[in-house]
Write a protein that holds these residues in place. Structure first.
Motif, PDB file in Angstrom:
ATOM      1  N   PRO A 120     -43.500 -26.610   7.936  1.00 34.27           N
ATOM      2  CA  PRO A 120     -44.357 -26.606   9.116  1.00 34.27           C
ATOM      3  C   PRO A 120     -44.238 -27.874   9.977  1.00 34.27           C
ATOM      4  CG  PRO A 120     -45.672 -26.586   7.068  1.00 34.27           C
ATOM      5  CD  PRO A 120     -44.242 -26.522   6.671  1.00 34.27           C
ATOM      6  N   THR A 121     -43.992 -27.646  11.266  1.00 36.06           N
ATOM      7  CA  THR A 121     -43.867 -28.751  12.228  1.00 36.06           C
ATOM      8  C   THR A 121     -44.164 -28.180  13.606  1.00 36.06           C
ATOM      9  OG1 THR A 121     -42.406 -30.540  12.964  1.00 36.06           O
ATOM     10  CG2 THR A 121     -41.350 -28.411  12.589  1.00 36.06           C
ATOM     11  N   ALA A 122     -44.275 -29.035  14.620  1.00 35.41           N
ATOM     12  CA  ALA A 122     -44.575 -28.558  15.976  1.00 35.41           C
ATOM     13  C   ALA A 122     -43.391 -27.772  16.552  1.00 35.41           C
ATOM     14  CB  ALA A 122     -44.879 -29.761  16.868  1.00 35.41           C
ATOM     15  N   ALA A 123     -43.689 -26.740  17.356  1.00 35.66           N
ATOM     16  CA  ALA A 123     -42.634 -25.987  18.053  1.00 35.66           C
ATOM     17  C   ALA A 123     -41.898 -26.946  18.993  1.00 35.66           C
ATOM     18  CB  ALA A 123     -43.260 -24.857  18.855  1.00 35.66           C
ATOM     19  N   TYR A 124     -40.587 -26.726  19.184  1.00 34.41           N
ATOM     20  CA  TYR A 124     -39.818 -27.701  19.974  1.00 34.41           C
ATOM     21  C   TYR A 124     -38.616 -27.060  20.641  1.00 34.41           C
ATOM     22  CZ  TYR A 124     -35.616 -27.866  17.123  1.00 34.41           C
ATOM     23  OH  TYR A 124     -34.439 -27.537  16.519  1.00 34.41           O
ATOM     24  N   GLN A 140     -42.390 -27.720  32.655  1.00 29.67           N
ATOM     25  CA  GLN A 140     -43.338 -27.144  33.633  1.00 29.67           C
ATOM     26  C   GLN A 140     -44.123 -25.974  33.051  1.00 29.67           C
ATOM     27  OE1 GLN A 140     -40.396 -26.850  36.621  1.00 29.67           O
ATOM     28  NE2 GLN A 140     -41.198 -28.580  37.800  1.00 29.67           N
ATOM     29  N   GLU A 141     -43.494 -25.270  32.131  1.00 29.50           N
ATOM     30  CA  GLU A 141     -44.168 -24.084  31.571  1.00 29.50           C
ATOM     31  C   GLU A 141     -44.962 -24.406  30.311  1.00 29.50           C
ATOM     32  OE1 GLU A 141     -40.938 -21.340  31.115  1.00 29.50           O
ATOM     33  OE2 GLU A 141     -40.971 -20.789  33.254  1.00 29.50           O
ATOM     34  N   HIS A 142     -44.884 -25.668  29.857  1.00 27.39           N
ATOM     35  CA  HIS A 142     -45.466 -26.044  28.564  1.00 27.39           C
ATOM     36  C   HIS A 142     -46.921 -26.491  28.710  1.00 27.39           C
ATOM     37  CE1 HIS A 142     -45.718 -27.827  24.570  1.00 27.39           C
ATOM     38  NE2 HIS A 142     -44.545 -27.284  24.287  1.00 27.39           N
ATOM     39  N   ALA A 143     -47.712 -26.215  27.672  1.00 26.64           N
ATOM     40  CA  ALA A 143     -49.112 -26.692  27.646  1.00 26.64           C
ATOM     41  C   ALA A 143     -49.151 -28.215  27.559  1.00 26.64           C
ATOM     42  CB  ALA A 143     -49.827 -26.081  26.438  1.00 26.64           C
ATOM     43  N   LEU A 144     -50.272 -28.786  27.952  1.00 26.61           N
ATOM     44  CA  LEU A 144     -50.460 -30.239  27.909  1.00 26.61           C
ATOM     45  C   LEU A 144     -51.474 -30.591  26.824  1.00 26.61           C
ATOM     46  CD1 LEU A 144     -50.610 -30.852  31.740  1.00 26.61           C
ATOM     47  CD2 LEU A 144     -48.760 -31.552  30.214  1.00 26.61           C
ATOM     48  N   PRO A 145     -51.412 -31.817  26.267  1.00 25.10           N
ATOM     49  CA  PRO A 145     -50.330 -32.789  26.433  1.00 25.10           C
ATOM     50  C   PRO A 145     -49.034 -32.294  25.805  1.00 25.10           C
ATOM     51  CG  PRO A 145     -51.937 -33.565  24.792  1.00 25.10           C
ATOM     52  CD  PRO A 145     -52.466 -32.285  25.327  1.00 25.10           C
ATOM     53  N   ILE A 146     -47.947 -32.944  26.187  1.00 24.54           N
ATOM     54  CA  ILE A 146     -46.614 -32.559  25.719  1.00 24.54           C
ATOM     55  C   ILE A 146     -45.921 -33.811  25.182  1.00 24.54           C
ATOM     56  CG2 ILE A 146     -45.723 -32.754  28.079  1.00 24.54           C
ATOM     57  CD1 ILE A 146     -43.754 -30.515  27.444  1.00 24.54           C
ATOM     58  N   VAL A 147     -45.119 -33.619  24.133  1.00 23.20           N
ATOM     59  CA  VAL A 147     -44.537 -34.781  23.448  1.00 23.20           C
ATOM     60  C   VAL A 147     -43.031 -34.822  23.693  1.00 23.20           C
ATOM     61  CG1 VAL A 147     -44.319 -35.961  21.224  1.00 23.20           C
ATOM     62  CG2 VAL A 147     -46.340 -34.537  21.671  1.00 23.20           C
ATOM     63  N   LEU A 148     -42.540 -35.979  24.167  1.00 23.67           N
ATOM     64  CA  LEU A 148     -41.104 -36.171  24.397  1.00 23.67           C
ATOM     65  C   LEU A 148     -40.599 -37.214  23.417  1.00 23.67           C
ATOM     66  CD1 LEU A 148     -42.309 -35.313  27.305  1.00 23.67           C
ATOM     67  CD2 LEU A 148     -40.150 -36.186  28.156  1.00 23.67           C
ATOM     68  N   LYS A 149     -39.456 -36.925  22.796  1.00 19.61           N
ATOM     69  CA  LYS A 149     -38.914 -37.866  21.810  1.00 19.61           C
ATOM     70  C   LYS A 149     -37.434 -38.109  22.055  1.00 19.61           C
ATOM     71  CE  LYS A 149     -42.155 -36.596  18.189  1.00 19.61           C
ATOM     72  NZ  LYS A 149     -42.402 -36.241  16.792  1.00 19.61           N
ATOM     73  N   ILE A 161     -46.280 -39.368  24.686  1.00 14.70           N
ATOM     74  CA  ILE A 161     -47.203 -38.238  24.733  1.00 14.70           C
ATOM     75  C   ILE A 161     -47.716 -38.179  26.163  1.00 14.70           C
ATOM     76  CG2 ILE A 161     -49.375 -37.286  23.825  1.00 14.70           C
ATOM     77  CD1 ILE A 161     -48.674 -38.795  21.190  1.00 14.70           C
ATOM     78  N   ALA A 162     -47.237 -37.195  26.904  1.00 14.99           N
ATOM     79  CA  ALA A 162     -47.551 -37.132  28.336  1.00 14.99           C
ATOM     80  C   ALA A 162     -48.770 -36.238  28.570  1.00 14.99           C
ATOM     81  CB  ALA A 162     -46.344 -36.616  29.116  1.00 14.99           C
ATOM     82  N   ALA A 163     -49.704 -36.759  29.363  1.00 14.75           N
ATOM     83  CA  ALA A 163     -50.944 -36.015  29.633  1.00 14.75           C
ATOM     84  C   ALA A 163     -50.770 -35.080  30.826  1.00 14.75           C
ATOM     85  CB  ALA A 163     -52.080 -36.997  29.891  1.00 14.75           C
ATOM     86  N   THR A 164     -49.795 -35.379  31.693  1.00 16.26           N
ATOM     87  CA  THR A 164     -49.578 -34.525  32.867  1.00 16.26           C
ATOM     88  C   THR A 164     -48.111 -34.096  32.934  1.00 16.26           C
ATOM     89  OG1 THR A 164     -48.959 -36.362  34.316  1.00 16.26           O
ATOM     90  CG2 THR A 164     -51.317 -35.855  34.174  1.00 16.26           C
ATOM     91  N   SER A 192     -44.586 -29.574  20.998  1.00 14.08           N
ATOM     92  CA  SER A 192     -46.016 -29.372  21.240  1.00 14.08           C
ATOM     93  C   SER A 192     -46.804 -30.500  20.597  1.00 14.08           C
ATOM     94  CB  SER A 192     -46.490 -28.068  20.607  1.00 14.08           C
ATOM     95  OG  SER A 192     -45.659 -27.034  20.995  1.00 14.08           O
ATOM     96  N   PHE A 193     -47.933 -30.780  21.188  1.00 14.96           N
ATOM     97  CA  PHE A 193     -48.827 -31.806  20.678  1.00 14.96           C
ATOM     98  C   PHE A 193     -49.639 -31.232  19.523  1.00 14.96           C
ATOM     99  CE2 PHE A 193     -52.981 -33.978  20.792  1.00 14.96           C
ATOM    100  CZ  PHE A 193     -52.556 -35.283  20.659  1.00 14.96           C
ATOM    101  N   LEU A 194     -49.668 -31.966  18.413  1.00 15.18           N
ATOM    102  CA  LEU A 194     -50.463 -31.544  17.256  1.00 15.18           C
ATOM    103  C   LEU A 194     -51.746 -32.376  17.227  1.00 15.18           C
ATOM    104  CD1 LEU A 194     -47.655 -31.427  14.514  1.00 15.18           C
ATOM    105  CD2 LEU A 194     -48.577 -29.500  15.825  1.00 15.18           C
ATOM    106  N   GLN A 195     -52.869 -31.689  17.223  1.00 13.55           N
ATOM    107  CA  GLN A 195     -54.163 -32.379  17.231  1.00 13.55           C
ATOM    108  C   GLN A 195     -54.672 -32.476  15.801  1.00 13.55           C
ATOM    109  OE1 GLN A 195     -55.982 -33.226  20.301  1.00 13.55           O
ATOM    110  NE2 GLN A 195     -57.034 -34.463  18.763  1.00 13.55           N
ATOM    111  N   GLY A 196     -54.956 -33.674  15.327  1.00 13.49           N
ATOM    112  CA  GLY A 196     -55.465 -33.790  13.964  1.00 13.49           C
ATOM    113  C   GLY A 196     -55.528 -35.236  13.522  1.00 13.49           C
TER     114      GLY A 196
END
Ligand code: AMP
Ligand code: GLY
Length: 428
Positions: A120-124, A140-149, A161-164, A192-196
């Protein structure tokens, strides 16, 4: 056994402290080490990535075991270098092969590995200059926040971790077109951003058996209340109250075992530590990242709680008896607080004299680990952003934190800063 330890941080001071408690350790050498490691062995002025100089040191000092602290020599293939050289291949190397170190060295590699093994890991998705338009549309089509690595090693700075959407697009262009991290950001993983709540779990494996040697919660932000810029880590606590038996069991079943089995299935040689950076989302563990080494400052709480002889564990890892090893832990909690240079994680000065309590003035439940320090005659000077990690034991996290804060009051250097709220979620 003569041991060469690579690295110069608080992690390496804690490793030196722990390994020299073993009767299997005869002489310890540390390259390059710091003012603290010098109390446990001989510091050698050798660069971590100068494999020829490391080889010379192994020959000169009749080294039997090489313990690699940081990721860079591992990702650059120090394990393979030792295996390929007939004069070095009898030396036990604690660290994975170059191919397996990609778990840390390439985010895209680690995501694909997790996908192949159902971990299990975030979708990417991953993008390069050739797929930049697809990447922009994905953002542009992704939910926020979004994570770039950034795909490769970027000294802990490659994650945004971009908020916009605008911020994400600008970071994406900066990484790929602006070559923000050079070759490391030629490829970018977007996830995707994982909240936890985050927690780090550490295992030692030889690619077949593994043992969990501890876990910790790291406080990464510079400011109190988890605010401000990300750092290498400002403090850690262990054990973490939510790491109960049920969560630990899920972590082993869904993450640790499939990872070790996946390495074996793919023929990725691994004799060393795996650092599982996890997110606890509603009681379910997800992998945020793998590292191919111990964490810093996690090591400064994990090793003080580990009662097992670490050098004997390394030998068992090498000779196929790891499965039979007994691991035991100190029941007490441990907390470490990092004292850092003013300005860190931005620009900071080095060479500031440090006032330290004499060893006899440090309470028996407290350990002062050096990180960015250097000896200059009789003086100890600052030599990095993270300068000292003060670890204490306590009946609970709050007591351990209070003890470290008491000793920190006896330590000073110009510009010194530390977070006073490490462990704030665990008030008793
Ligand atoms: P990494 O270098 O992958 O460990 O990322 C650095 C930090 O960014 C992590 O320790 C997390 O705090 C945060 N992070 C990374 N990926 C995610 C994610 N998918 N969701 C939430 N936070 C993340
Ligand atoms: N403290 C986080 C790390 O060592 O990567």
């Amino acid at each position: 056994m003569n041991i060469l330890l690579l690295g110069s941080g608080g992690r390496e001071h804690a490793l030196a402290w722990k390994m020299t408690q073993s009767h299997h350790c005869d002489q310890l050498y540390i390259a390059p080490g710091n003012a603290g490691t010098a109390a446990f062995g001989t510091n050698l002025a050798i660069s971590l990535t100068d494999f020829d100089a490391i080889k010379d040191a192994c020959m000169n000092y009749q080294i039997n075991m090489l313990v690699v602290g940081p990721e860079e020599p591992l990702v650059k293939g120090i394990y393979d270098f030792f295996q390929a050289d007939p004069s070095l291949n009898h030396i036990i190397v604690v660290g994975p092969s170059k191919a397996a170190a990609q778990l840390e060295g390439s985010k895209a590699f680690s995501k694909k590995f997790m996908q192949r093994h159902g971990i299990p890991t975030a979708a990417y998705a991953e993008f390069t200059a050739d797929s930049i338009e697809e990447g922009r549309i994905y953002i542009q089509e992704h939910a926020l926040p979004i994570v770039l690595k950034a795909d490769g090693l970027a000294a802990g700075k490659g994650v945004v971790i971009a908020a916009t959407t605008e911020e994400a697009l600008a970071c994406f262009d900066e990484m790929i077109l602006g070559k923000q991290f050079g070759a490391a950001s030629e490829k970018v993983v977007i996830e995707s951003f994982l909240q936890g709540i985050e927690v780090s779990v550490f295992a030692l494996t030889n690619g077949e058996a593994y043992h969990i040697i501890g876990h910790a919660k790291d406080y990464k932000r510079i400011g109190e209340g988890d605010t401000g810029l990300n750092t290498g880590g400002m403090g850690c606590v262990s054990p973490v109250p939510f790491m109960d038996a049920a969560f630990m069991q899920k972590t082993e079943e869904k993450i640790i075992r499939p990872t070790v089995e996946g390495l074996a299935k793919e023929g990725l040689e691994y004799h060393g530590f795996i650092f599982f950076g996890l997110m606890n989302m509603g009681g379910e563990p997800y992998v945020i990242e793998y590292n191919c080494r111990l964490g810093d400052p996690e090591t400064e709480v994990v090793l003080p709680r580990l009662q097992t002889d670490l050098v004997a564990l390394f030998a068992a890892m090498d000779n196929g008896t790891l499965e039979d090893a007994n691991i035991s832990f100190d029941e007490r909690s441990a907390a470490t607080i990092m004292a850092v240079s003013g300005g860190y994680p931005g620009d900071y000065a080095k060479g500031k004299p440090i006032e330290l309590p004499a060893a006899s003035e440090v309470p028996k439940d407290t350990l002062v680990f050096h990180a960015g320090t250097i000896s200059s005659g009789e003086q100890v000077l600052t030599n990095g952003g993270r300068v000292l990690a003060v670890t204490s034991y306590g009946a609970n996290i709050a007591e351990a934190v209070e003890r470290s804060k008491t000793t920190l009051q006896q330590i000073s250097f110009e510009g010194m800063y530390f977070r006073k709220d490490i462990g704030f979620e665990f008030p008793c």
